[in-house]
Design a protein around this motif. Structure first.
Motif, mmCIF file in Angstrom:
data_model
loop_
_atom_site.group_PDB
_atom_site.id
_atom_site.type_symbol
_atom_site.label_atom_id
_atom_site.label_comp_id
_atom_site.label_asym_id
_atom_site.label_seq_id
_atom_site.Cartn_x
_atom_site.Cartn_y
_atom_site.Cartn_z
ATOM 1 N N GLN A 27 -38.298 27.884 18.995
ATOM 2 C CA GLN A 27 -37.266 28.226 19.971
ATOM 3 C C GLN A 27 -37.615 29.515 20.702
ATOM 4 O O GLN A 27 -37.405 29.629 21.915
ATOM 5 C CB GLN A 27 -35.911 28.364 19.273
ATOM 6 C CG GLN A 27 -35.328 27.033 18.800
ATOM 7 C CD GLN A 27 -34.204 27.226 17.802
ATOM 8 O OE1 GLN A 27 -34.431 27.578 16.656
ATOM 9 N NE2 GLN A 27 -32.978 26.984 18.241
ATOM 10 N N HIS A 29 -40.270 28.856 23.257
ATOM 11 C CA HIS A 29 -39.659 28.190 24.412
ATOM 12 C C HIS A 29 -38.973 29.217 25.313
ATOM 13 O O HIS A 29 -39.137 29.191 26.543
ATOM 14 C CB HIS A 29 -38.643 27.164 23.908
ATOM 15 C CG HIS A 29 -38.070 26.295 24.981
ATOM 16 N ND1 HIS A 29 -38.024 24.925 24.880
ATOM 17 C CD2 HIS A 29 -37.492 26.586 26.175
ATOM 18 C CE1 HIS A 29 -37.465 24.423 25.967
ATOM 19 N NE2 HIS A 29 -37.117 25.414 26.758
ATOM 20 N N VAL A 30 -38.228 30.114 24.704
ATOM 21 C CA VAL A 30 -37.536 31.153 25.485
ATOM 22 C C VAL A 30 -38.547 32.021 26.232
ATOM 23 O O VAL A 30 -38.400 32.292 27.433
ATOM 24 C CB VAL A 30 -36.655 32.023 24.575
ATOM 25 C CG1 VAL A 30 -36.139 33.248 25.322
ATOM 26 C CG2 VAL A 30 -35.484 31.213 24.044
ATOM 27 N N THR A 45 -30.546 26.823 24.090
ATOM 28 C CA THR A 45 -31.686 27.125 23.219
ATOM 29 C C THR A 45 -31.349 26.875 21.754
ATOM 30 O O THR A 45 -32.207 26.464 20.965
ATOM 31 C CB THR A 45 -32.126 28.587 23.417
ATOM 32 O OG1 THR A 45 -32.438 28.799 24.799
ATOM 33 C CG2 THR A 45 -33.346 28.909 22.565
ATOM 34 N N TYR A 89 -34.483 21.819 30.805
ATOM 35 C CA TYR A 89 -34.743 22.863 29.807
ATOM 36 C C TYR A 89 -34.600 22.305 28.392
ATOM 37 O O TYR A 89 -35.374 22.642 27.492
ATOM 38 C CB TYR A 89 -33.761 24.008 30.041
ATOM 39 C CG TYR A 89 -33.977 25.237 29.184
ATOM 40 C CD1 TYR A 89 -34.991 26.134 29.474
ATOM 41 C CD2 TYR A 89 -33.131 25.525 28.109
ATOM 42 C CE1 TYR A 89 -35.185 27.276 28.711
ATOM 43 C CE2 TYR A 89 -33.307 26.661 27.341
ATOM 44 C CZ TYR A 89 -34.331 27.530 27.641
ATOM 45 O OH TYR A 89 -34.513 28.652 26.877
ATOM 46 N N HIS A 114 -38.153 20.967 25.333
ATOM 47 C CA HIS A 114 -38.397 21.559 24.016
ATOM 48 C C HIS A 114 -39.208 20.637 23.106
ATOM 49 O O HIS A 114 -39.744 21.096 22.099
ATOM 50 C CB HIS A 114 -37.075 21.927 23.327
ATOM 51 C CG HIS A 114 -37.274 22.752 22.097
ATOM 52 N ND1 HIS A 114 -37.831 24.010 22.121
ATOM 53 C CD2 HIS A 114 -37.031 22.498 20.780
ATOM 54 C CE1 HIS A 114 -37.908 24.492 20.895
ATOM 55 N NE2 HIS A 114 -37.427 23.595 20.059
ATOM 56 N N ALA A 125 -28.939 30.139 27.133
ATOM 57 C CA ALA A 125 -29.070 30.691 25.785
ATOM 58 C C ALA A 125 -28.416 29.783 24.746
ATOM 59 O O ALA A 125 -28.977 29.542 23.670
ATOM 60 C CB ALA A 125 -28.461 32.086 25.732
ATOM 61 N N TYR A 177 -37.455 30.601 29.720
ATOM 62 C CA TYR A 177 -36.102 31.092 29.988
ATOM 63 C C TYR A 177 -36.015 31.841 31.321
ATOM 64 O O TYR A 177 -35.120 31.581 32.133
ATOM 65 C CB TYR A 177 -35.619 31.981 28.845
ATOM 66 C CG TYR A 177 -34.198 32.485 29.033
ATOM 67 C CD1 TYR A 177 -33.108 31.723 28.619
ATOM 68 C CD2 TYR A 177 -33.945 33.711 29.646
ATOM 69 C CE1 TYR A 177 -31.810 32.164 28.810
ATOM 70 C CE2 TYR A 177 -32.650 34.162 29.837
ATOM 71 C CZ TYR A 177 -31.589 33.388 29.414
ATOM 72 O OH TYR A 177 -30.300 33.832 29.620
ATOM 73 N N HIS A 237 -33.497 34.564 18.814
ATOM 74 C CA HIS A 237 -33.805 34.193 20.196
ATOM 75 C C HIS A 237 -32.627 34.456 21.139
ATOM 76 O O HIS A 237 -32.819 34.569 22.354
ATOM 77 C CB HIS A 237 -34.250 32.735 20.279
ATOM 78 C CG HIS A 237 -33.371 31.782 19.550
ATOM 79 N ND1 HIS A 237 -32.148 31.360 20.042
ATOM 80 C CD2 HIS A 237 -33.524 31.162 18.356
ATOM 81 C CE1 HIS A 237 -31.605 30.517 19.192
ATOM 82 N NE2 HIS A 237 -32.401 30.381 18.147
ATOM 83 N N ASN A 238 -31.399 34.561 20.598
ATOM 84 C CA ASN A 238 -30.260 34.934 21.446
ATOM 85 C C ASN A 238 -30.480 36.314 22.062
ATOM 86 O O ASN A 238 -30.212 36.545 23.242
ATOM 87 C CB ASN A 238 -28.967 34.959 20.630
ATOM 88 C CG ASN A 238 -28.554 33.591 20.136
ATOM 89 O OD1 ASN A 238 -29.088 32.581 20.571
ATOM 90 N ND2 ASN A 238 -27.601 33.552 19.222
ATOM 91 N N CYS A 272 -33.071 36.130 24.806
ATOM 92 C CA CYS A 272 -32.470 35.597 26.039
ATOM 93 C C CYS A 272 -31.711 36.694 26.778
ATOM 94 O O CYS A 272 -31.829 36.842 28.007
ATOM 95 C CB CYS A 272 -31.516 34.446 25.717
ATOM 96 S SG CYS A 272 -32.311 32.936 25.139
#
Length: 548
Positions: free
Chosen positions: A458, A461-462, A491, A448, A452, A488, A466, A271-272, A275
Motif C-alpha cells: 500500500q 502504491h501511495v 488506499t 486508483y 493496486h 487516502a 497518490y 500510509h495514511n 498520503c
C-alpha cells in the motif's frame, strides 16, 4: 526432537592418517541428553564412541540458527538480475527513448526517469525496498539531477518521523501485552458464537488502531496469535480441511475489516500519514487534520465494520457457528495474564495522552510529531521501552529510508512541474468527454483502486500514484479536501485484494487457513462491497460535513 546427523563419508582415510581433530570425533557421544538447557559444548565432552549412524540432537534455537545461516548463504546473491534489468530498463527508456515534451525541463524529465525506475523496483523487488530506494537516491545525486541537500531534504520531514515513532508505539503494545489483553477482553464479552468472535476481534482492532499505526504489526503481533489459538481450540487447523470449521472465516473477516479500521483514524495506518504529507506537497491544507480525518471517516467506517463480518458470514460461512468455550478460554487467558501490570498502565496512559494531543493539536499549537516524541520519551524514561527496542525495530528504520526517498522525489517532481503537466493532460482528456467533476472523480477513484493489483504494498502504491492521482482530481475540479481524503481512504480499502497486496494480507494468508482461490474471490467481492458502502454513505455524510 529434531536431529542433525553427522555421517562418516563413504571414502574416508584410515583412522591413523586422519588429522588429530577428526580422530577426536571418536569421543563424541552416540546420544545426548535431551534437555534443552544442556549446552552443546557440555554434550561434546561426553565420552561415547561415534558410529556412522549416530546423531547429535540439538535444541530448537541451535537448529534455527543453523537454518538461518544456511538460508543467508543461499540468499546472499546480491541483486536479482531480471527485476534489476527491467527496472533500470524502464528508467532508461523513459530518459532516452521517449521524446521529452517541450514544456518539461531536462532536469524534470531525468528525475521522472529515475523515479519511474525506483517505483518499478519497488514493485519487482531486485533488492530490498530500502536498498533499492537508496540506489535511486544515489543515482539522482550522481547524475546531478538533484543536489545532495535536495535529495536528502525529506529525511527531516515531520510526518516521516511521526511514522517512525509510530512503529515504536506498536512495539510497546506488543511488548507490554496491552494489545493482547484488550483483544482477549472482547473475546470474553462477545465470543459465544463465531460471528460474535469476529465482531469482538474487529472492534478491538478498531480501538487499538489509533495508537498502533501499523496494520501489519496489529495483524502479526496481536490478532493472528489470538485467532490461531481460538481456532485450534475449536479443532480448526491450518492447511487442513478442518480450516473451514472456523479459521477460514475468522481470518478473512479480520483481514477484510482492516480496510475500515485502518481508514478510521489518521494514525490508523502508516500510509495514511504519507498520503497526508503528499497532499500537503500539492498545496492541500487540511485544518486540524486528525479530527477532520476522523469525522469524515467515522460514519462510513463504522457502518462498514458492522456490515462486513455479517456479509462474509453469509457468503463464506464457517462450519462451526457456536463457540461456547471461547469466553471461558479468554477468561482463563486473562487469569494467566494476571492483573494489569505497571507497564501496561503506563502504555495505556501514554497512548491516551498522545491521541488527546493529536486531537487537540491545533488548539494547543502542538504538532503531531511533537506529541509522538513526548509519548516515546515517557515510555523510554519509565522503562516501558528501552533504546535497544527502538534500535531493533528494523522496519521503522527501513521505512524511514525509503519513505524519505519517495517523499523527496515526489516533492521535487511537484516542484519541477512534472505532476502538474501530467495531471493537466489527463484532466483535459477527461474533459473532452464532457465529464463534470463527479464523473472524473469516479473514474479516477476506480482506476486508483484497480491499479493496486500490480502493487505488493500500500505504501509503494501511495508513493507511486497518490500525488499524480490527487493532482488529476484537483485539475478536474474535485474539491481539495474531498479528493485528498477519498484517495487516502481508498488506499486502505484495497489492502485485502490479494495475498500480496499488503503486509496484513501476507500475514493472514501465511497462517494457512485460506486457499488462494478464496483469497482472490473474497479479495474482489468484499473490497467492492466495502467501497460501495463508503461511496453511498460517504456521499451523503461528506455533503453534510461540507466537503463539497
Amino acid at each position: 526432537m529434531e536431529k542433525i546427523a553427522l555421517r562418516r563419508p563413504l571414502l574416508s582415510p584410515p583412522f591413523h592418517h586422519r588429522p588429530h581433530h577428526l580422530r577426536c570425533l571418536r569421543a563424541l557421544p552416540l546420544s545426548l541428553p535431551t534437555s534443552s538447557s544442556t549446552s552443546l559444548r557440555y554434550r561434546r565432552n561426553l565420552p561415547l564412541p561415534l558410529r556412522a549412524s549416530s546423531s547429535i540432537p540439538l535444541t530448537k534455537p541451535e537448529i534455527q540458527k543453523i537454518k538461518e545461516s544456511a538460508g543467508n548463504a543461499r540468499t546472499n546473491v546480491g541483486v536479482k538480475q531480471v527485476p534489476f534489468a527491467i527496472s533500470v530498463g524502464i528508467g532508461l527508456a523513459m530518459r532516452f527513448l521517449i521524446p521529452r515534451p517541450m514544456e518539461v525541463s531536462q532536469q524534470a524529465w531525468q528525475l521522472l526517469a529515475i523515479f519511474m525506475s525506483t517505483v518499478a523496483g519497488l514493485v519487482l523487488g531486485p533488492l530490498p525496498v530500502g536498498a533499492w530506494a537508496f540506489l535511486g537516491l544515489t543515482t539522482s545525486v550522481l547524475t546531478k539531477t538533484l543536489t545532495f541537500s535536495a535529495a536528502f531534504s525529506a529525511f527531516t520531514d515531520e510526518v516521516i518521523w511521526l511514522i517512525v515513532i509510530s512503529f515504536f508505539f506498536a512495539r510497546g503494545f506488543v511488548k507490554t501485552g496491552l494489545g493482547d489483553r484488550i483483544a482477549t477482553y472482547f473475546v470474553k464479552w462477545l465470543g459465544k458464537s463465531t460471528l460474535g468472535l469476529s465482531y469482538g476481534l474487529t472492534f478491538s482492532e478498531a480501538i487499538i488502531a489509533p495508537a498502533m499505526p501499523s496494520t501489519t504489526a496489529r495483524a502479526g503481533g496481536i490478532f493472528l496469535p489470538i485467532l490461531k489459538s481460538l481456532c485450534q481450540s475449536a479443532g480448526s487447523k491450518p492447511n487442513d480441511p478442518s480450516a473451514k470449521k472456523m479459521g477460514s472465516y475468522l481470518v478473512q473477516s479480520q483481514l477484510q475489516c482492516t480496510g475500515s479500521s485502518g481508514a478510521l483514524f489518521l494514525t490508523g495506518a502508516a500510509h495514511n500519514l504519507l498520503c497526508f504529507r503528499l497532499a500537503e506537497e500539492l498545496g492541500v491544507k487540511i485544518a486540524n487534520p486528525w479530527v477532520t480525518w476522523f469525522k469524515a471517516a467515522s460514519l462510513p467506517a463504522i457502518i462498514s465494520l458492522l456490515t462486513i463480518p455479517f456479509v462474509l458470514y453469509k457468503i463464506f460461512p464457517p462450519e462451526t457457528k457456536n463457540t461456547p468455550k471461547a469466553p471461558a478460554l479468554a477468561a482463563k487467558r486473562l487469569e494467566e495474564m494476571g492483573p494489569v501490570t505497571k507497564n501496561e498502565w503506563i502504555m495505556l496512559g501514554t497512548m491516551l495522552l498522545a491521541v488527546s494531543l493529536w486531537v487537540l493539536g491545533t488548539t494547543l499549537a502542538i504538532p503531531n510529531v511533537v506529541a509522538a516524541m513526548l509519548g516515546l520519551s515517557i515510555l523510554l524514561l519509565l522503562g516501558v521501552l528501552k533504546w535497544d527496542d527502538c534500535l531493533n525495530e528494523k522496519s521503522a528504520w527501513d521505512t524511514l529510508s525509503w519513505f524519505a526517498v519517495l517523499v523527496g522525489m515526489a516533492g521535487q517532481l511537484t516542484h519541477l512541474g512534472i505532476v502538474s503537466w501530467l495531471s493537466n493532460g489527463v484532466a483535459n482528456f477527461l474533459t473532452s468527454f464532457s465529464l463534470n467533476w463527479y464523473g472524473a472523480f469516479g473514474i479516477l477513484q476506480a482506476s486508483y483502486f484497480f491499479l493496486h493489483y500490480v502493487f505488493a504494498s500500500q505504501v509503494g502504491h501511495v508513493g507511486a500514484l497518490y500525488s499524480s492521482f490527487l493532482a488529476m482530481n484537483l485539475a478536474s475540479g474535485v474539491p481539495q479536501t474531498l479528493a485528498a481524503l477519498a484517495l487516502a481512504y481508498n488506499t486502505n480499502l484495497f489492502g485485502p485484494q490479494s495475498h500480496y497486496s499488503s503486509g496484513q494480507s501476507a500475514v493472514y494468508f501465511g497462517a494457512g487457513y485460506t486457499e488462494l482461490p478464496d483469497v482472490f474471490k473474497l479479495g474482489f467481492i468484499i473490497p467492492m462491497i466495502n467501497t460501495f458502502i463508503w461511496c453511498i454513505v460517504g456521499t451523503f455524510w461528506w455533503k453534510f460535513l461540507g466537503l463539497y
